[in-house]
Motif scaffolding. Sequence first.
Motif, PDB file in Angstrom:
ATOM      1  N   PHE A  16       0.835  -1.194   0.000  1.00 41.27           N
ATOM      2  CA  PHE A  16       0.000   0.000   0.000  1.00 41.27           C
ATOM      3  C   PHE A  16       0.880   1.258   0.000  1.00 41.27           C
ATOM      4  CE2 PHE A  16      -1.778   3.327   2.759  1.00 41.27           C
ATOM      5  CZ  PHE A  16      -2.952   3.641   2.084  1.00 41.27           C
ATOM      6  N   HIS A  17       1.875   1.256   0.887  1.00 41.20           N
ATOM      7  CA  HIS A  17       2.780   2.409   0.950  1.00 41.20           C
ATOM      8  C   HIS A  17       3.577   2.537  -0.351  1.00 41.20           C
ATOM      9  CE1 HIS A  17       1.878   3.320   5.056  1.00 41.20           C
ATOM     10  NE2 HIS A  17       2.329   2.178   5.522  1.00 41.20           N
ATOM     11  N   ALA A  18       4.071   1.405  -0.849  1.00 35.32           N
ATOM     12  CA  ALA A  18       4.892   1.429  -2.067  1.00 35.32           C
ATOM     13  C   ALA A  18       4.095   2.046  -3.219  1.00 35.32           C
ATOM     14  CB  ALA A  18       5.344   0.017  -2.416  1.00 35.32           C
ATOM     15  N   LYS A  19       2.849   1.646  -3.314  1.00 30.73           N
ATOM     16  CA  LYS A  19       1.993   2.145  -4.387  1.00 30.73           C
ATOM     17  C   LYS A  19       1.796   3.654  -4.249  1.00 30.73           C
ATOM     18  CE  LYS A  19      -1.717  -0.120  -6.805  1.00 30.73           C
ATOM     19  NZ  LYS A  19      -2.828  -1.067  -6.617  1.00 30.73           N
ATOM     20  N   LYS A  20       1.477   4.086  -3.037  1.00 26.15           N
ATOM     21  CA  LYS A  20       1.254   5.516  -2.822  1.00 26.15           C
ATOM     22  C   LYS A  20       2.499   6.340  -3.133  1.00 26.15           C
ATOM     23  CE  LYS A  20      -1.940   7.278  -0.065  1.00 26.15           C
ATOM     24  NZ  LYS A  20      -2.595   7.765   1.154  1.00 26.15           N
ATOM     25  N   LEU A  21       3.660   5.754  -2.828  1.00 24.68           N
ATOM     26  CA  LEU A  21       4.910   6.496  -3.024  1.00 24.68           C
ATOM     27  C   LEU A  21       5.517   6.245  -4.413  1.00 24.68           C
ATOM     28  CD1 LEU A  21       6.453   5.794   0.511  1.00 24.68           C
ATOM     29  CD2 LEU A  21       5.564   7.980  -0.314  1.00 24.68           C
ATOM     30  N   GLY A  22       4.893   5.345  -5.162  1.00 26.63           N
ATOM     31  CA  GLY A  22       5.410   5.031  -6.501  1.00 26.63           C
ATOM     32  C   GLY A  22       6.740   4.299  -6.457  1.00 26.63           C
ATOM     33  N   LEU A  23       6.883   3.369  -5.518  1.00 29.37           N
ATOM     34  CA  LEU A  23       8.144   2.641  -5.376  1.00 29.37           C
ATOM     35  C   LEU A  23       7.923   1.144  -5.621  1.00 29.37           C
ATOM     36  CD1 LEU A  23       9.375   4.257  -2.035  1.00 29.37           C
ATOM     37  CD2 LEU A  23      10.081   4.881  -4.348  1.00 29.37           C
ATOM     38  N   PRO A  24       8.932   0.455  -6.161  1.00 26.60           N
ATOM     39  CA  PRO A  24       8.791  -0.993  -6.313  1.00 26.60           C
ATOM     40  C   PRO A  24       8.914  -1.708  -4.964  1.00 26.60           C
ATOM     41  CG  PRO A  24      10.955  -0.280  -7.048  1.00 26.60           C
ATOM     42  CD  PRO A  24      10.197   0.964  -6.694  1.00 26.60           C
ATOM     43  N   VAL A  25       8.245  -2.856  -4.860  1.00 31.09           N
ATOM     44  CA  VAL A  25       8.366  -3.659  -3.641  1.00 31.09           C
ATOM     45  C   VAL A  25       8.584  -5.111  -4.051  1.00 31.09           C
ATOM     46  CG1 VAL A  25       5.825  -3.792  -3.446  1.00 31.09           C
ATOM     47  CG2 VAL A  25       7.229  -4.303  -1.452  1.00 31.09           C
ATOM     48  N   ILE A  26       9.517  -5.769  -3.394  1.00 30.35           N
ATOM     49  CA  ILE A  26       9.790  -7.178  -3.688  1.00 30.35           C
ATOM     50  C   ILE A  26       9.158  -8.007  -2.584  1.00 30.35           C
ATOM     51  CG2 ILE A  26      11.603  -8.934  -3.967  1.00 30.35           C
ATOM     52  CD1 ILE A  26      11.500  -6.680  -6.162  1.00 30.35           C
ATOM     53  N   LYS A  27       8.362  -9.012  -2.983  1.00 28.93           N
ATOM     54  CA  LYS A  27       7.726  -9.859  -1.958  1.00 28.93           C
ATOM     55  C   LYS A  27       7.690 -11.317  -2.404  1.00 28.93           C
ATOM     56  CE  LYS A  27       3.006  -9.486  -3.523  1.00 28.93           C
ATOM     57  NZ  LYS A  27       1.632  -9.599  -3.113  1.00 28.93           N
ATOM     58  N   HIS A  28       7.574 -12.188  -1.435  1.00 27.48           N
ATOM     59  CA  HIS A  28       7.378 -13.619  -1.699  1.00 27.48           C
ATOM     60  C   HIS A  28       6.083 -14.002  -1.025  1.00 27.48           C
ATOM     61  CE1 HIS A  28      11.950 -14.620  -2.342  1.00 27.48           C
ATOM     62  NE2 HIS A  28      11.509 -13.693  -3.158  1.00 27.48           N
ATOM     63  N   LYS A  29       5.836 -15.306  -0.960  1.00 28.34           N
ATOM     64  CA  LYS A  29       4.606 -15.769  -0.279  1.00 28.34           C
ATOM     65  C   LYS A  29       4.728 -15.623   1.243  1.00 28.34           C
ATOM     66  CE  LYS A  29       3.190 -19.593  -3.276  1.00 28.34           C
ATOM     67  NZ  LYS A  29       4.504 -20.003  -3.838  1.00 28.34           N
ATOM     68  N   TYR A  30       3.584 -15.541   1.912  1.00 26.60           N
ATOM     69  CA  TYR A  30       3.605 -15.595   3.380  1.00 26.60           C
ATOM     70  C   TYR A  30       4.246 -16.912   3.812  1.00 26.60           C
ATOM     71  CZ  TYR A  30       0.843 -11.415   4.099  1.00 26.60           C
ATOM     72  OH  TYR A  30       0.434 -10.107   4.153  1.00 26.60           O
ATOM     73  N   GLY A  31       5.011 -16.849   4.867  1.00 29.19           N
ATOM     74  CA  GLY A  31       5.633 -18.061   5.401  1.00 29.19           C
ATOM     75  C   GLY A  31       6.950 -18.382   4.718  1.00 29.19           C
ATOM     76  N   SER A  32       7.298 -17.629   3.669  1.00 28.91           N
ATOM     77  CA  SER A  32       8.567 -17.930   2.996  1.00 28.91           C
ATOM     78  C   SER A  32       9.725 -17.293   3.768  1.00 28.91           C
ATOM     79  CB  SER A  32       8.515 -17.456   1.547  1.00 28.91           C
ATOM     80  OG  SER A  32       8.372 -16.064   1.531  1.00 28.91           O
TER      81      SER A  32
END
Length: 301
Positions: free
Chosen positions: A150-166
């Motif tokens: 949500f923050h990344a989108k508002k700030l126009g920044l990329p975010v790297i994520k994996h699945k929960y529990g990873s």
Amino acid sequence: MFNKLKRIFSSLAEKITGKISEEKLNEILEEVLFELVECDVAFPVAEKIVEKIRETYRKKPFKSKDEVFEALRKIVLEILEQSKPYDLVEEVKRISKSGEPAVIVFLGINGVGKTTTIAKIAKKMRDSGLKVVLAAADTYRAGAQEQIEFHAKKLGLPVIKHKYGSDPAAVAYDAINYAKSRMFNAVLVDTAGRMHTDIDLVNELKKVVRVAEPHFKILVVDALTGNDAYEQAKMFEENIGVDGIVIAKMDADVKGGVALTLASEIAKPIIYVGTGQNYDDLEPFDPHKIAKLIFEGASGK
Ligand SMILES: Nc1nc2c(ncn2[C@@H]2O[C@H](COP(=O)(O)OP(=O)(O)OP(=O)(O)O)[C@@H](O)[C@H]2O)c(=O)[nH]1
Ligand SMILES: [Mg+2]
């Protein structure tokens, strides 16, 4: 902010002005010592303050309340200035000149304000021309990834994520590679909040640090947790290592002792203080400004 400290110092100024007996002075200072401790000032720091007041009084009794406030302001400032100035954005610029992204891992127990602080710092860096990627390495708490996205989108920044529990270390690793291959300047790694007693989570964090090899490990504490913030700082320093501190939620703190305690007892710079829930509510730690806030209105002027 800091209403309780203000009240303690105002009442002290009232009592300690003019000539008083040694016995009375001891009585007043003992009371102040315990009041400061109740205000989240750690005991050794409260003792330091009280001894300095005694010393100043012995040299020359205070003739007016203003003289007391002047002495107190000096004592408080001296303590706050034990935290050395530190410009994180400039540090990141310096590191990124080498062509490598600066990696910052954020640490802290549950709910202190890590993710919000990361968004605030990311905005500061973005606004000063740095290219920033966020790493959603809190793969533990439900909703954590959506929150940072949500923050990344508002700030126009990329975010790297994996699945929960990873594995959070793998998320950090991917974010660093993303930054390296795109000539980004900074990787801000969000991590799961943990209790200080949670060995598994502390070990997980050690792994993140081993893999990410961060340039900075920044501890976020919540001003409202008082003396516990000091305990947290000691715990993280012993187990993981801390390069700098952010005190979040300072705006909601009526006591005000945390800044004094951390500046004096933790030999790490306090980099920022959080002053609200908006992105711009993050200010560099400024001892003069804090001292001013503590004594503003206290002198009754
Ligand atoms: N008033 C105020 N609220 C803040 C500040 N910083 C964070 N908050 C609020 O504190 C709450 C918790 O913040 P988060 O950023 O989610 O905390 P966290 O440490 O990431 O929490 P976990 O991921 O659950 O460990 C949110 O409601 C924030 O808006 C601040 O400086 N002032
Ligand atoms: Mg979080």
